[in-house]
Design a protein around this motif. Structure first.
Motif, PDB file in Angstrom:
ATOM      1  N   UNK A 109     -46.493 -38.504  26.877  1.00 30.22           N
ATOM      2  CA  UNK A 109     -47.029 -39.433  25.881  1.00 30.22           C
ATOM      3  C   UNK A 109     -48.549 -39.502  25.996  1.00 30.22           C
ATOM      4  N   UNK A 110     -49.266 -39.644  24.907  1.00 27.78           N
ATOM      5  CA  UNK A 110     -48.775 -39.656  23.532  1.00 27.78           C
ATOM      6  C   UNK A 110     -48.489 -38.230  23.049  1.00 27.78           C
ATOM      7  N   UNK A 111     -47.433 -38.084  22.265  1.00 30.16           N
ATOM      8  CA  UNK A 111     -47.020 -36.766  21.792  1.00 30.16           C
ATOM      9  C   UNK A 111     -47.486 -36.612  20.345  1.00 30.16           C
ATOM     10  N   UNK A 123     -42.597 -38.883  29.447  1.00 32.49           N
ATOM     11  CA  UNK A 123     -43.286 -39.752  30.403  1.00 32.49           C
ATOM     12  C   UNK A 123     -44.742 -39.925  29.989  1.00 32.49           C
ATOM     13  N   UNK A 124     -45.356 -40.961  30.539  1.00 31.39           N
ATOM     14  CA  UNK A 124     -46.775 -41.175  30.277  1.00 31.39           C
ATOM     15  C   UNK A 124     -47.645 -40.264  31.109  1.00 31.39           C
ATOM     16  N   UNK A 125     -47.044 -39.640  32.089  1.00 31.51           N
ATOM     17  CA  UNK A 125     -47.814 -38.725  32.930  1.00 31.51           C
ATOM     18  C   UNK A 125     -46.923 -37.555  33.332  1.00 31.51           C
ATOM     19  N   UNK A 156     -41.892 -35.624  39.015  1.00 33.15           N
ATOM     20  CA  UNK A 156     -40.998 -36.034  37.937  1.00 33.15           C
ATOM     21  C   UNK A 156     -40.482 -34.814  37.174  1.00 33.15           C
ATOM     22  N   UNK A 187     -39.134 -43.547  32.761  1.00 32.33           N
ATOM     23  CA  UNK A 187     -39.208 -44.848  33.441  1.00 32.33           C
ATOM     24  C   UNK A 187     -38.463 -45.907  32.630  1.00 32.33           C
ATOM     25  N   UNK A 188     -37.223 -46.151  32.994  1.00 31.96           N
ATOM     26  CA  UNK A 188     -36.404 -47.170  32.339  1.00 31.96           C
ATOM     27  C   UNK A 188     -36.139 -48.284  33.348  1.00 31.96           C
ATOM     28  N   UNK A 189     -35.927 -49.492  32.863  1.00 30.50           N
ATOM     29  CA  UNK A 189     -35.830 -50.618  33.797  1.00 30.50           C
ATOM     30  C   UNK A 189     -34.528 -50.680  34.579  1.00 30.50           C
ATOM     31  N   UNK A 194     -46.320 -35.880  36.065  1.00 26.69           N
ATOM     32  CA  UNK A 194     -46.367 -35.686  37.505  1.00 26.69           C
ATOM     33  C   UNK A 194     -45.391 -34.582  37.911  1.00 26.69           C
ATOM     34  N   UNK A 206     -36.881 -41.384  28.005  1.00 27.37           N
ATOM     35  CA  UNK A 206     -38.028 -41.846  28.792  1.00 27.37           C
ATOM     36  C   UNK A 206     -37.684 -41.808  30.285  1.00 27.37           C
TER      37      UNK A 206
END
Lengths: 198, 155
Positions: free
Chosen positions: B115-117, B93-95, B100, B65-67, B97, B63
């Motif tokens: 996502x969603x895949x 990713x959810x988008x 990215x 975007x990880x914290x 871009x 992923x």
């Protein structure tokens, strides 16, 4: 399409067909995931509102992104669309346009959670299958040690055999994929059952 | 229910899923399960790096975007570490871009999924990545996995 998850119930909020397709037709696991999502994200709309209120655009974007991505994976399309719309508005990291608020997102989350609770209650505990408890405990311990996703498949067979005290905490740790915490609880449960894992 | 012997696990191709949302990991696992792969999980970037060094996965579904560590930074570290450089990374990713995607490819990712895949698409993409890893092993571009040829899933 699984017979138990009727098409049409809460259809605008939850795309059941899509979710079941993603979950390989496994209704119990799909329902469990919906509840897990609602619990895990219950504070997300408030966190997003807080971040917007203090002008923390990166944090607001991250909250929206996490909410939207997970919602999309679970077929919660209306919620996902709104969360990802907000994320897109925050994309630049600059202040969002006037009027960006989380009213619609909050409403969609509340209605989605209510629909999940009303239309897809959590399944009853699995029936107690005849298993070798000691061997299954050791298998789960190994799966947690290697962070093997198969632990999610083994868990339902083991749970009914565990003492009630600690069972829920163990299940929650496994389902949240917190393998370190799950192993600690598992070892305590095994010790109580006089079963050696190592 | 049968116990999986360690030798069986060792001969299966490994897929590591790194995502801080357990629901996302479970959805990806649901799409990939079926016995062809050993599917492991990590819920943070650092945990993903640590597990990758121990387990040497064939494919990493990572992923963006990880914290803790940004997924693209995790990808870069995997790519730069000789121990894990052979693992093939697909960023998620959810988008999609452009920035990215570009940064991910520069960091060494070989694929980028949004996502969603669709589960069918995910399975096929992972199959293709495993095939690519096998080809790289055959041509000496990557160290051979244990019993790699017999463990490769049929496409």
């Amino acid at each position: 399409m699984d017979e138990g998850m009727a098409e049409g119930k809460s259809a605008p909020l939850v795309d059941v067909s899509d979710l079941l397709r993603r979950m390989g037709g496994r209704q119990d696991q799909a329902v469990t995931l919906l509840h897990e999502f609602c619990e895990a994200q219950t504070l997300a709309p408030a966190r997003l509102a807080d971040a917007l209120a203090v002008g923390d655009w990166p944090r607001a974007r991250q909250v929206a992104h996490r909410l939207g991505g997970s919602a999309a994976n679970l077929g919660l399309r209306a919620l996902a669309t709104e969360a990802l719309r907000i994320e897109a508005l925050l994309h630049s990291g600059n202040p969002p346009p006037d009027g960006l608020d989380v009213t619609l997102l909050t409403t969609l989350f509340t209605e989605t959670a209510a629909a999940v609770e009303r239309d897809w209650p959590l399944p009853a505990s699995a029936a107690m299958a005849d298993i070798d408890v000691a061997a299954t405990l050791r298998l789960v311990d190994r799966q947690l040690a290697t962070q093997d996703c198969e632990v999610l498949e083994t868990l339902p067979t083991l749970l009914p055999h565990l003492p009630e005290n600690g069972r829920d905490a163990f299940a929650k740790a496994v389902q949240s994929l917190n393998s370190a915490r799950a192993r600690v609880i598992l070892r305590e449960l095994a010790a109580g059952m006089e079963i050696t894992l190592d | 229910l049968t116990e999986t012997s360690p030798s069986t696990s060792a001969t299966r191709r490994k897929v590591l899923i790194v995502d801080d949302q357990s629901t996302n990991i479970q959805v990806l696992h649901a799409a990939l399960r079926g016995g062809a792969y050993l599917i492991q999980f990590a819920t943070s970037g650092q945990q993903g790096l640590d597990l990758a060094r121990r387990s040497l996965p064939d494919v990493v579904l990572l992923d963006v975007h990880l914290p803790d560590l940004d997924g693209i930074e995790v990808c870069r570290r995997l790519h730069d570490d000789p121990a894990t450089a052979a693992s093939l990374v697909a960023l998620i990713s959810g988008s999609g871009e452009d920035d990215d995607v570009a940064r991910g490819m520069k960091a060494g990712a070989v694929d980028f999924l949004i996502k969603p895949i669709a589960p069918e698409l995910l399975r096929r993409r992972v199959e293709l990545l495993v095939e690519l890893k096998g080809l790289r092993e055959l041509t000496g571009q990557a160290p051979a996995a244990p019993d790699a040829l017999s463990a490769a899933p049929s496409a």
